[in-house]
Design a protein around this motif. Structure first.
Motif, PDB file in Angstrom:
ATOM      1  N   CYS A  31     -10.044   5.961   7.390  1.00  0.00           N
ATOM      2  CA  CYS A  31      -8.751   5.463   6.865  1.00  0.00           C
ATOM      3  C   CYS A  31      -7.870   4.943   8.492  1.00  0.00           C
ATOM      4  CB  CYS A  31      -7.777   6.264   6.143  1.00  0.00           C
ATOM      5  SG  CYS A  31      -8.396   6.740   4.626  1.00  0.00           S
ATOM      6  N   VAL A  32      -7.349   3.815   8.382  1.00  0.00           N
ATOM      7  CA  VAL A  32      -6.665   3.464   9.639  1.00  0.00           C
ATOM      8  C   VAL A  32      -5.060   3.931   9.625  1.00  0.00           C
ATOM      9  CG1 VAL A  32      -5.848   1.285  11.071  1.00  0.00           C
ATOM     10  CG2 VAL A  32      -8.089   1.652   9.671  1.00  0.00           C
ATOM     11  N   GLY A  33      -4.461   4.493  10.468  1.00  0.00           N
ATOM     12  CA  GLY A  33      -3.171   4.733  10.655  1.00  0.00           C
ATOM     13  C   GLY A  33      -2.335   3.371  11.193  1.00  0.00           C
ATOM     14  N   TYR A  54      -7.624   6.873  13.362  1.00  0.00           N
ATOM     15  CA  TYR A  54      -8.088   7.023  12.104  1.00  0.00           C
ATOM     16  C   TYR A  54      -8.165   8.364  11.719  1.00  0.00           C
ATOM     17  CZ  TYR A  54     -10.380   2.939  14.170  1.00  0.00           C
ATOM     18  OH  TYR A  54     -10.697   1.601  14.681  1.00  0.00           O
ATOM     19  N   PHE A  55      -8.157   8.533  10.659  1.00  0.00           N
ATOM     20  CA  PHE A  55      -8.507   9.762   9.836  1.00  0.00           C
ATOM     21  C   PHE A  55      -9.624   9.582   8.737  1.00  0.00           C
ATOM     22  CE2 PHE A  55      -4.791   8.189   7.784  1.00  0.00           C
ATOM     23  CZ  PHE A  55      -5.426   8.069   6.436  1.00  0.00           C
ATOM     24  N   THR A  56     -10.097  10.540   8.109  1.00  0.00           N
ATOM     25  CA  THR A  56     -11.057  10.554   7.150  1.00  0.00           C
ATOM     26  C   THR A  56     -10.879  11.267   5.885  1.00  0.00           C
ATOM     27  OG1 THR A  56     -12.627  12.265   7.980  1.00  0.00           O
ATOM     28  CG2 THR A  56     -13.036  10.065   8.921  1.00  0.00           C
ATOM     29  N   HIS A  80       2.637   7.301  -2.292  1.00  0.00           N
ATOM     30  CA  HIS A  80       1.667   6.360  -2.521  1.00  0.00           C
ATOM     31  C   HIS A  80       1.571   5.321  -1.189  1.00  0.00           C
ATOM     32  CE1 HIS A  80       5.180   3.413  -2.575  1.00  0.00           C
ATOM     33  NE2 HIS A  80       5.396   4.319  -3.689  1.00  0.00           N
ATOM     34  N   GLU A  81       0.329   5.051  -0.971  1.00  0.00           N
ATOM     35  CA  GLU A  81       0.137   3.916   0.128  1.00  0.00           C
ATOM     36  C   GLU A  81      -0.899   3.206  -0.435  1.00  0.00           C
ATOM     37  OE1 GLU A  81      -0.889   5.789   3.884  1.00  0.00           O
ATOM     38  OE2 GLU A  81       0.705   6.765   4.163  1.00  0.00           O
ATOM     39  N   MET A  82      -0.574   1.754  -0.525  1.00  0.00           N
ATOM     40  CA  MET A  82      -1.387   0.790  -1.093  1.00  0.00           C
ATOM     41  C   MET A  82      -2.057   0.304  -0.098  1.00  0.00           C
ATOM     42  SD  MET A  82      -2.028  -1.007  -3.708  1.00  0.00           S
ATOM     43  CE  MET A  82      -3.255  -2.544  -3.765  1.00  0.00           C
ATOM     44  N   GLU A  83      -3.458  -0.136  -0.057  1.00  0.00           N
ATOM     45  CA  GLU A  83      -4.373  -0.650   0.949  1.00  0.00           C
ATOM     46  C   GLU A  83      -5.353  -1.578   0.649  1.00  0.00           C
ATOM     47  OE1 GLU A  83      -5.151   2.213   3.871  1.00  0.00           O
ATOM     48  OE2 GLU A  83      -3.179   3.574   3.583  1.00  0.00           O
ATOM     49  N   PHE A  84      -5.646  -2.323   1.453  1.00  0.00           N
ATOM     50  CA  PHE A  84      -6.989  -3.078   1.529  1.00  0.00           C
ATOM     51  C   PHE A  84      -7.982  -2.438   2.132  1.00  0.00           C
ATOM     52  CE2 PHE A  84      -9.162  -7.049   3.792  1.00  0.00           C
ATOM     53  CZ  PHE A  84      -9.783  -7.433   2.505  1.00  0.00           C
ATOM     54  N   LEU A 111      -5.998   3.091  -2.952  1.00  0.00           N
ATOM     55  CA  LEU A 111      -4.512   3.965  -2.806  1.00  0.00           C
ATOM     56  C   LEU A 111      -4.977   5.197  -1.920  1.00  0.00           C
ATOM     57  CD1 LEU A 111      -3.067   3.764  -6.301  1.00  0.00           C
ATOM     58  CD2 LEU A 111      -1.811   2.912  -4.406  1.00  0.00           C
ATOM     59  N   ASP A 112      -4.142   5.128  -0.792  1.00  0.00           N
ATOM     60  CA  ASP A 112      -4.243   6.397   0.031  1.00  0.00           C
ATOM     61  C   ASP A 112      -3.261   7.448  -0.257  1.00  0.00           C
ATOM     62  OD1 ASP A 112      -4.190   7.963   2.215  1.00  0.00           O
ATOM     63  OD2 ASP A 112      -3.692   6.800   3.736  1.00  0.00           O
ATOM     64  N   LEU A 113      -3.601   8.324  -1.166  1.00  0.00           N
ATOM     65  CA  LEU A 113      -2.505   9.251  -1.661  1.00  0.00           C
ATOM     66  C   LEU A 113      -2.314  10.264  -0.770  1.00  0.00           C
ATOM     67  CD1 LEU A 113      -3.799   8.789  -5.321  1.00  0.00           C
ATOM     68  CD2 LEU A 113      -1.416   8.056  -4.539  1.00  0.00           C
ATOM     69  N   ALA A 132      -2.995  17.056   4.333  1.00  0.00           N
ATOM     70  CA  ALA A 132      -2.224  15.962   3.828  1.00  0.00           C
ATOM     71  C   ALA A 132      -2.887  14.659   3.180  1.00  0.00           C
ATOM     72  CB  ALA A 132      -1.339  15.236   5.083  1.00  0.00           C
ATOM     73  N   LYS A 133      -4.207  14.616   3.790  1.00  0.00           N
ATOM     74  CA  LYS A 133      -4.619  13.202   3.414  1.00  0.00           C
ATOM     75  C   LYS A 133      -6.086  13.544   2.549  1.00  0.00           C
ATOM     76  CE  LYS A 133      -2.341   9.915   5.542  1.00  0.00           C
ATOM     77  NZ  LYS A 133      -1.741   8.638   4.738  1.00  0.00           N
ATOM     78  N   ALA A 134      -6.950  14.504   2.965  1.00  0.00           N
ATOM     79  CA  ALA A 134      -8.457  14.725   2.479  1.00  0.00           C
ATOM     80  C   ALA A 134      -8.279  15.755   1.392  1.00  0.00           C
ATOM     81  CB  ALA A 134      -9.019  15.006   3.723  1.00  0.00           C
ATOM     82  N   THR A 200      -7.657   0.280   5.057  1.00  0.00           N
ATOM     83  CA  THR A 200      -7.128  -0.507   6.489  1.00  0.00           C
ATOM     84  C   THR A 200      -5.679  -0.255   6.716  1.00  0.00           C
ATOM     85  OG1 THR A 200      -6.823  -2.511   5.045  1.00  0.00           O
ATOM     86  CG2 THR A 200      -8.819  -2.247   6.299  1.00  0.00           C
ATOM     87  N   GLY A 201      -5.070   0.570   6.062  1.00  0.00           N
ATOM     88  CA  GLY A 201      -3.517   0.969   6.373  1.00  0.00           C
ATOM     89  C   GLY A 201      -2.647   0.337   5.161  1.00  0.00           C
ATOM     90  N   THR A 202      -1.408   1.137   5.218  1.00  0.00           N
ATOM     91  CA  THR A 202      -0.544   0.627   4.108  1.00  0.00           C
ATOM     92  C   THR A 202       0.619  -0.227   4.718  1.00  0.00           C
ATOM     93  OG1 THR A 202       0.666   1.418   2.220  1.00  0.00           O
ATOM     94  CG2 THR A 202       0.715   2.776   4.312  1.00  0.00           C
ATOM     95  N   PRO A 203       1.285  -1.170   4.057  1.00  0.00           N
ATOM     96  CA  PRO A 203       2.441  -2.009   4.468  1.00  0.00           C
ATOM     97  C   PRO A 203       3.731  -1.108   4.077  1.00  0.00           C
ATOM     98  CG  PRO A 203       1.637  -2.708   2.364  1.00  0.00           C
ATOM     99  CD  PRO A 203       0.596  -1.837   3.049  1.00  0.00           C
TER     100      PRO A 203
HETATM  101 MN    MN Z   1      -2.759   5.180   4.693  1.00  0.00          MN
END
Ligand code: MN
Length: 233
Positions: A31-33, A54-56, A80-84, A111-113, A132-134, A200-203
């Motif tokens: 995942c890209v920050g 990055y994180f994983t 929520h983080e909507m991502e490509f 979605l990177d929750l 927080a992420k994994a 690839t990260g969230t807007p």
């Molecule tokens: Mn993200």
């Protein structure tokens, strides 16, 4: 008969493929920050234009679209983080940007929750982001559309609505680090391979979710993503 393993290993996490009955087996999730300037700003950061970071997440975090998940434990600020999402099918190690797209099989909505309160606490203490992420169900994904069907990455709209209200709305052209740049850069540190996903990260527009929320996201040219938040366990 004695088995090879102490207990049955789980099936690999997998994602449906548009127009193909086979499944895409998931290996690693990168995942890209901070890859959209407006999101970096809303999080109180300047964009670091020297290098992406990055994180994983574990592949066991993969969650199919349409699911209902319990509100996760340990957080009071679930975001929520909507991502490509990029799905790779080729090896890439120290690959040049000009060759990087050869490693891409296709694309999906993701979605990177995120447990935002735990991420902030980790940042404050200089600790890792894993809590927080994994975590379980934290990597939602739509079916994968092959790259040759999707076509070129341009200014496709990326958007997410919660309970019918649009919260995130941007364009893939707003990515700070382009897809070939990300693959080339990440391949300096890993032997990327088939099965690797890159979120690839969230807007901008990330925000809090509560039990009962219904998420609906999309990116032009890709299968949509939907998710419902249930009650806490
Ligand atoms: Mn993200």
């Amino acid at each position: 008969m004695a088995g090879k393993y102490l207990f049955a290993p789980p099936e690999p996490a997998s994602v449906p493929i548009v127009g193909d009955a086979r499944l895409y087996p998931v290996g690693r999730i990168f995942c890209v920050g901070r890859n959209y300037a407006e999101h970096a700003k809303e999080m109180g950061h300047e964009v670091d234009r020297e290098a992406p970071f990055y994180f994983t997440k574990p592949s066991s975090a993969i969650l199919a679209t349409g699911a209902t998940i319990p509100y996760p434990p340990g957080t009071e600020n679930f975001h929520h983080e909507m991502e490509f999402v990029l799905a790779l099918d080729g090896p890439a190690f120290r690959i040049a940007e000009a060759d990087a797209m050869s490693a891409v099989f296709g694309y999906a909505c993701g979605l990177d929750l995120t447990r935002r309160d735990l991420q902030q606490a980790a940042k404050d203490k200089g600790r890792p982001w894993d809590l927080a992420k994994a975590f379980e169900h934290s990597a939602a994904i739509s079916p994968i559309t092959p790259a040759n069907v999707f076509g070129a990455i341009g200014d496709q709209r990326i958007h997410l609505a919660v309970n019918g209200e649009t919260r995130q709305d941007s364009r893939l052209s707003d990515l700070i680090w382009s897809v070939p740049t990300l693959i080339s850069h990440l391949s300096r540190y890993y032997h990327l391979q088939a099965g690797d996903l890159i979120y690839t990260g969230t807007p901008a527009g990330v925000g809090k979710l509560v039990a009962g929320d219904r998420l609906e996201g999309g990116i032009d040219g890709l299968e949509p993503i939907a998710l419902t938040i249930g009650a806490a366990e």
